[in-house]
Scaffold this active site. Structure first.
Site, PDB file in Angstrom:
ATOM      1  N   CYS A 137      38.108  70.583  61.258  1.00 32.03           N
ATOM      2  CA  CYS A 137      38.355  69.458  60.646  1.00 32.03           C
ATOM      3  C   CYS A 137      38.809  69.703  59.240  1.00 32.03           C
ATOM      4  O   CYS A 137      38.296  70.400  58.385  1.00 32.03           O
ATOM      5  CB  CYS A 137      36.633  68.618  60.520  1.00 32.03           C
ATOM      6  SG  CYS A 137      37.179  67.309  59.522  1.00 32.03           S
ATOM      7  N   MET A 195      43.684  62.883  60.147  1.00 35.83           N
ATOM      8  CA  MET A 195      42.842  64.016  60.107  1.00 35.83           C
ATOM      9  C   MET A 195      43.573  65.109  58.951  1.00 35.83           C
ATOM     10  O   MET A 195      45.059  64.941  59.295  1.00 35.83           O
ATOM     11  CB  MET A 195      42.916  64.483  61.463  1.00 35.83           C
ATOM     12  CG  MET A 195      42.476  63.311  62.436  1.00 35.83           C
ATOM     13  SD  MET A 195      43.501  62.153  63.048  1.00 35.83           S
ATOM     14  CE  MET A 195      44.388  63.016  64.115  1.00 35.83           C
TER      15      MET A 195
END
Length: 395
Positions: free
Chosen positions: A104, A317
């Site tokens: 992430c 993201m």
């Protein structure tokens, strides 16, 4: 009737970039959860509140979106010349599994801050005032990330005037460097697993699409918005309220994953929801962001919309931003062409919440494209710290 007691585990709830997650120190976890496996996964599922057939994660720390159903486990690094090992778990909302297949990028911004505040960075490396350089080993993908964390009076500075579209309030800027972000061949091959910067992706019963399949930051399938019937200015509700469109994207993702060598059969995609990502690009256009902010055609080099865990992301993201920056730097990818083509070392793209700038340096070495570094700025903040509680018999 016997009832299991609740146990409490030290934890910190943090925002990093446009994501939120529950952060743990590895040695704070119950002993059987300190080792990768079923016990750890069951613990994290219970912490977040999954699987939840209602899709709300009411009985846990999750926020019922891909951006807020996240966990992080940190430890002093086992790697030379690194400060902290960073392991990321994307928790499914409605299914009983944790996806460990990728990173992430947004929460990376919080890793450095947490590591400094929790004794994972040597004290002599933390200045009284200035920038602390935290060397992060990303354990999911075996890559090095450098976080430049501002320090004031020996403490992590979290407040500031840096604004990030997709985050309501300003905060301190944290610059993130993703070193050698392209895949090294361990999972799906080189940066371009097919050897092409553009492929024809055939998806039965849906169509054949031009696609750039890239392993950089995170495996990503880039498509042209117009081929999908979109114009690139779509917001979340335009996609996420369309059940048929979501099913179509998931099928495209599954066939793209096979073509990238990430899975052998499309049926395996259901258990690999975090990767690859699917994104669609278009040339710059004016649009109104989800906050009501006006984004002009001249504000961006291109537009990008990306899906995460089966839904259109509210912003972008961080790892997908690395993929965007990398692909934009390489001539003739769909991302590069949408941005006007040619050579470039940085690109500003429009997403549903606004805009984001990401830089990448690409080189062609002996006929193969390599990227040494991708750079972007995010921010991070501790939201709550203390203990999270879970039933003792839940893992």
């Amino acid at each position: 009737m016997s009832a299991a007691p609740q146990i409490k585990i030290p934890a910190t709830y943090m925002r990093g970039g446009t994501s939120k997650g529950v952060f743990f120190k590895l040695d704070d976890l119950p002993e059987r959860a300190q080792i990768a496996g079923q016990s750890r996964d069951q613990l994290l599922l219970r912490v977040i509140g999954s699987p939840d057939p209602y899709g709300k994660q009411i009985d846990g720390m999750g926020g019922a979106t891909s951006s807020t159903s996240k966990t992080v486990i940190l430890a002093k690094s086992s790697q030379a010349n690194h400060d902290v090992d960073y392991l990321f778990g994307q928790v499914s909302i409605d299914k009983a599994f944790v996806d460990w297949s990728g990173n992430c990028g947004n929460l990376t911004a919080a890793v450095g801050s947490f590591a400094i505040s929790n004794g994972l960075v040597a004290a002599d490396r933390i200045p009284e005032n200035g920038i602390c350089t935290v060397r992060i080993w990303q354990a999911n993908i075996h890559k090095t990330i450098i976080a430049h964390v501002p320090i004031t009076q020996g403490q992590v500075q979290e407040t500031g005037d840096f604004e990030l579209d997709g985050v309501t309030f300003p905060a301190a800027e944290v610059q993130i460097e993703f070193l050698d972000p392209a895949d090294d061949g361990e999972d799906g091959g080189a940066m371009f697993p097919t050897g092409n910067v553009v492929d024809s992706l055939e998806v039965p019963e849906i169509g054949t699409f031009q696609a750039t399949l890239i392993n950089a930051g995170i495996p990503t399938i880039f498509l042209n918005a117009e081929e999908l019937g979109y114009n690139g200015t779509e917001l979340q509700d335009d996609i996420n309220s369309d059940v048929a469109a979501l099913a179509r994207f998931e099928k495209i993702r599954a066939y793209g994953a096979v073509k990238m060598g990430l899975i052998q059969d499309i049926n395996e995609a259901a258990n690999r929801q975090h990767t690859p990502k699917v994104a669609f690009v278009s040339k710059p256009k004016s649009y109104t962001s989800s906050s009501g902010k006006q984004v002009s055609e001249i504000d961006t080099d291109l537009l990008v919309r990306a899906l995460s865990m089966g839904k259109l992301h509210h912003a972008m993201m961080g790892t997908a931003a690395v993929a965007i920056g990398t692909a934009a730097a390489i001539p003739n990818t769909l991302v590069n062409l949408a941005a006007g083509g040619g050579e470039r070392e940085a690109v500003r793209f429009g997403h549903p919440s606004g805009t984001l700038r990401v830089g990448a340096q690409a080189l062609n070495e002996k006929g193969q494209w390599v990227v040494k570094k991708a750079i972007m700025s995010r921010s991070a903040r501790v939201l709550m710290e203390g203990w999270v509680r879970v039933p003792a018999d839940s893992f």
